[in-house]
Design a protein around this motif. Structure first.
Motif, short mmCIF file in Angstrom:
data_model
loop_
_atom_site.label_atom_id
_atom_site.label_comp_id
_atom_site.label_asym_id
_atom_site.label_seq_id
_atom_site.Cartn_x
_atom_site.Cartn_y
_atom_site.Cartn_z
N SER A 64 0.45 -1.11 -0.36
CA SER A 64 -0.04 0.24 0.17
C SER A 64 0.90 0.98 0.14
O SER A 64 2.45 0.80 0.54
N ALA A 65 0.16 1.81 -0.68
CA ALA A 65 0.75 3.54 -0.18
C ALA A 65 2.39 4.11 1.21
O ALA A 65 2.79 4.57 1.75
N ASP A 66 0.90 3.23 2.22
CA ASP A 66 1.25 4.19 2.73
C ASP A 66 2.75 3.24 3.95
O ASP A 66 2.97 3.52 4.47
N ASP A 67 2.54 1.78 3.22
CA ASP A 67 3.99 0.73 3.51
C ASP A 67 5.20 1.31 3.10
O ASP A 67 5.94 1.30 3.32
N LYS A 68 4.55 2.30 2.11
CA LYS A 68 5.81 1.78 0.49
C LYS A 68 6.03 3.21 1.46
O LYS A 68 7.75 3.30 1.43
N ALA A 69 5.50 3.84 2.19
CA ALA A 69 5.55 5.72 2.38
C ALA A 69 7.20 5.19 3.80
O ALA A 69 7.94 5.74 4.35
N ARG A 70 6.69 4.00 4.68
CA ARG A 70 6.87 4.27 6.10
C ARG A 70 8.64 2.89 5.81
O ARG A 70 9.57 3.05 6.93
N GLY A 71 8.06 2.54 4.99
CA GLY A 71 9.65 2.06 4.39
C GLY A 71 9.44 0.47 4.27
O GLY A 71 8.90 -0.35 5.37
N VAL A 72 10.69 -0.22 4.71
CA VAL A 72 10.59 -2.09 4.24
C VAL A 72 12.29 -2.46 4.67
O VAL A 72 12.66 -2.15 5.13
N ILE A 73 11.91 -3.12 4.95
CA ILE A 73 13.24 -3.79 5.70
C ILE A 73 13.06 -5.58 5.17
O ILE A 73 12.21 -6.16 5.09
N ALA A 74 14.37 -6.01 5.03
CA ALA A 74 14.91 -7.65 4.43
C ALA A 74 15.63 -7.97 5.24
O ALA A 74 17.22 -6.87 5.82
N MET A 75 15.72 -9.50 5.60
CA MET A 75 17.14 -10.32 6.46
C MET A 75 17.91 -11.30 4.70
O MET A 75 16.71 -11.28 3.99
N SER A 76 19.05 -10.63 4.49
CA SER A 76 19.80 -11.77 3.55
C SER A 76 20.67 -12.15 4.07
O SER A 76 21.78 -11.26 4.19
N ALA A 77 21.30 -12.92 2.81
CA ALA A 77 22.78 -12.92 2.76
C ALA A 77 23.05 -12.36 1.49
O ALA A 77 24.20 -12.53 1.69
N GLU A 133 13.39 -7.84 13.30
CA GLU A 133 12.27 -8.00 14.20
C GLU A 133 12.04 -6.94 14.91
O GLU A 133 11.02 -5.91 16.06
N ALA A 134 13.66 -6.08 16.34
CA ALA A 134 13.25 -5.82 16.82
C ALA A 134 13.44 -4.51 16.71
O ALA A 134 12.89 -3.76 17.04
N ILE A 135 13.97 -4.28 14.79
CA ILE A 135 13.89 -2.75 13.99
C ILE A 135 12.63 -2.83 13.55
O ILE A 135 11.97 -1.44 13.38
N ILE A 136 11.57 -4.30 13.56
CA ILE A 136 10.22 -3.39 12.91
C ILE A 136 9.24 -3.65 14.46
O ILE A 136 8.34 -1.89 13.59
N ALA A 137 9.39 -3.79 15.40
CA ALA A 137 9.54 -3.09 16.35
C ALA A 137 8.93 -1.72 16.57
O ALA A 137 8.26 -0.42 17.17
N ASP A 138 10.39 -1.53 16.26
CA ASP A 138 10.34 0.16 17.17
C ASP A 138 10.29 1.13 15.38
O ASP A 138 10.14 2.41 16.02
N ARG A 139 10.41 0.91 14.38
CA ARG A 139 10.13 1.93 13.37
C ARG A 139 9.07 1.29 12.42
O ARG A 139 8.32 2.10 11.75
N GLY A 140 8.00 0.31 12.65
CA GLY A 140 6.93 -0.75 11.78
C GLY A 140 6.90 -0.45 9.73
O GLY A 140 6.54 0.27 9.71
N LEU A 141 8.72 -0.91 10.45
CA LEU A 141 8.78 -1.10 8.86
C LEU A 141 8.25 -2.60 8.32
O LEU A 141 8.02 -3.19 9.37
N THR A 142 7.46 -2.35 6.88
CA THR A 142 6.87 -4.61 6.41
C THR A 142 8.23 -4.46 6.60
O THR A 142 8.73 -4.64 5.55
N LEU A 143 8.33 -5.93 6.44
CA LEU A 143 9.39 -6.63 6.95
C LEU A 143 8.52 -7.64 4.62
O LEU A 143 7.61 -8.20 4.26
N VAL A 144 9.95 -7.98 3.87
CA VAL A 144 9.92 -8.00 3.24
C VAL A 144 10.98 -9.58 2.79
O VAL A 144 12.01 -9.60 2.92
N HIS A 145 10.39 -10.86 3.38
CA HIS A 145 11.00 -11.97 3.52
C HIS A 145 11.22 -12.56 2.44
O HIS A 145 10.88 -12.95 1.73
#
Length: 415
Positions: A64-77, A133-145
């Motif tokens: 969504s537009a709101d999710d895009k504005a807040r930003g995303v987070i991913a974990m990856s090698a 998980e800690a960053i998502i709780a703090d900043r409300g980012l959307t996880l891109v698993h």
């Protein structure tokens, strides 16, 4: 949401013009090497040099537009990180990427170059997940698993659609497995189009997560692997269920098989594959008989390998083929002996790479020395000819990387 062929077909339409429709080419040199009819899908030619571009775009485009504005987070090698960072930048989405501290430097720098915020945390993806998980709780980012997401799985499944469009006579797909997103999507797509196609998954033997999950067994995972892109300890219920339904078998490959596969892609096919990207070919090299008489499609899923590691693999394969050989020769420590041996090697067509004199070791008699010479040869037969020539001159010779039995046989023969 359960991933279906319709979801994957919609993902294919959405990806048009957004990612590379990579070539699907016959691989005659690899086919000759293995005795198996092989065709390769070159996902290493994506913009970020891996298949991850597909799922990352589909997931990011779905927000969504709101999710895009807040930003995303991913974990990856590395590969998922680069794909998320690249497409997030294209779509104007702030991206934070959490990577294990063991991630190859080239992958870290390429991810940072796409404008993402990089956080290095932990030894493995499981460790990185805690930080995510800690960053998502703090900043409300959307996880891109990287794999536990239906949009990701649907995006990855578009590879099989392209493969079967280009090579409809394929009867086997061999797919690397990390978390299971790649094989889940491609198995769903391939089975929908061709129900009797054989789907073979490949994991590194050090990280057999899906192999044991499908058997209801705990998996012992750990260790340093060349295929760090599929070094995943924790698969999820989503990908386990899709694999149980659609995957015919899973094979485990060792590190030497992966090294051979990376080298074969480079030397035979003239393309660069990372360890995970070469896992499918590694499975064929390890057991070609199981695939003889079949038309096999391989997914070269990534080409992001550290150049230093690639150089090491090339060197190690030259040693395995005895095109580089290290010899220990027992000599009298007197003038002219080294020159005599050098002349012998030159006459035999060997190229001397390095030389070491070992005089001071206590196991070497005071009037003798060990001469260690690294030489370049044409092949194993040429190496044996050179060694035989040296031994005919009365020198006790040991091949340093030879099994103990073979080395003993040479010493006895020389005596």
């Amino acid at each position: 949401m359960t991933v279906t062929i319709s979801d994957i077909e919609r993902a294919r339409d959405a990806l048009a013009g957004q990612v590379v429709s990579t070539p699907m080419l016959a691989a005659p040199a690899l086919s000759k090497l293995t005795g198996v009819d092989l065709t390769v899908k070159f996902e290493n030619l994506q913009v970020t040099n891996s298949f991850k571009d597909r799922g990352a775009f589909i997931k990011l485009a779905s927000l969504s537009a709101d999710d895009k504005a807040r930003g995303v987070i991913a974990m990856s090698a590395g590969n998922h990180a680069q794909a998320v960072a690249y497409h997030a930048s294209r779509l104007g989405i702030p991206a934070t990427i959490v990577m294990p501290e063991t991630t190859p430097f080239n992958k870290i720098e390429r991810t940072r170059a796409h404008g993402a915020e990089i956080v290095l945390s932990g030894e493995t993806l499981a460790d990185s997940q805690v930080t995510v998980e800690a960053i998502i709780a703090d900043r409300g980012l959307t996880l891109v698993h990287p794999y536990d997401d239906d949009h990701i799985i649907a995006g990855q499944g578009t590879i099989a659609l392209e493969m079967l469009a280009d090579a409809p006579d394929l009867d086997t797909l061999i797919v690397p497995i990390g978390g299971g997103g790649l094989i889940s999507g491609n198995a769903v797509a391939a089975k929908a189009l061709k129900p009797d196609i054989r789907i073979v998954g490949v994991e590194t033997a050090l990280y057999p997560s899906m192999y044991h999950a499908l058997r209801g067994e705990p998996a012992q995972c750990g260790g340093s692997t060349l295929a760090e892109g599929i070094a995943v300890k924790n698969v999820t219920a989503r990908t386990i269920a899709l694999c149980r339904e659609n995957v015919d078998e899973i094979r485990l490959v060792g590190e030497s098989d992966i090294e051979r596969a990376v080298n074969a892609f480079l030397c035979q096919q003239k393309v660069v594959a990372e360890g995970a990207g070469a896992a499918g070919l590694a499975a064929v090299l390890a057991d070609p008989e199981s695939f003889r008489g079949r038309k096999v499609g391989l997914i070269l899923c990534g080409g992001n390998i550290d150049p230093r590691i690639l150089a090491s693999i090339i060197y190690r394969e030259l040693e395995r083929e005895h095109r580089i050989v290290s010899l220990r020769i027992e000599i009298d420590d007197r003038p002219g002996t080294l020159g005599r041996i050098s002349t012998l090697l030159g006459q035999a067509g060997a190229n001397i790479l390095e030389v070491w004199h070992r005089r001071m070791f206590l196991e070497v008699p005071a009037k003798r020395a060990d001469l260690e010479i690294m030489i370049e040869t044409r092949d194993a037969a040429h190496a044996d000819e050179i060694i035989a020539l040296i031994e005919q001159q009365g020198f006790v010779t040991e091949v340093l990387d030879a099994p103990a039995g073979r080395a003993a046989q040479r010493r006895n023969a020389a005596a």
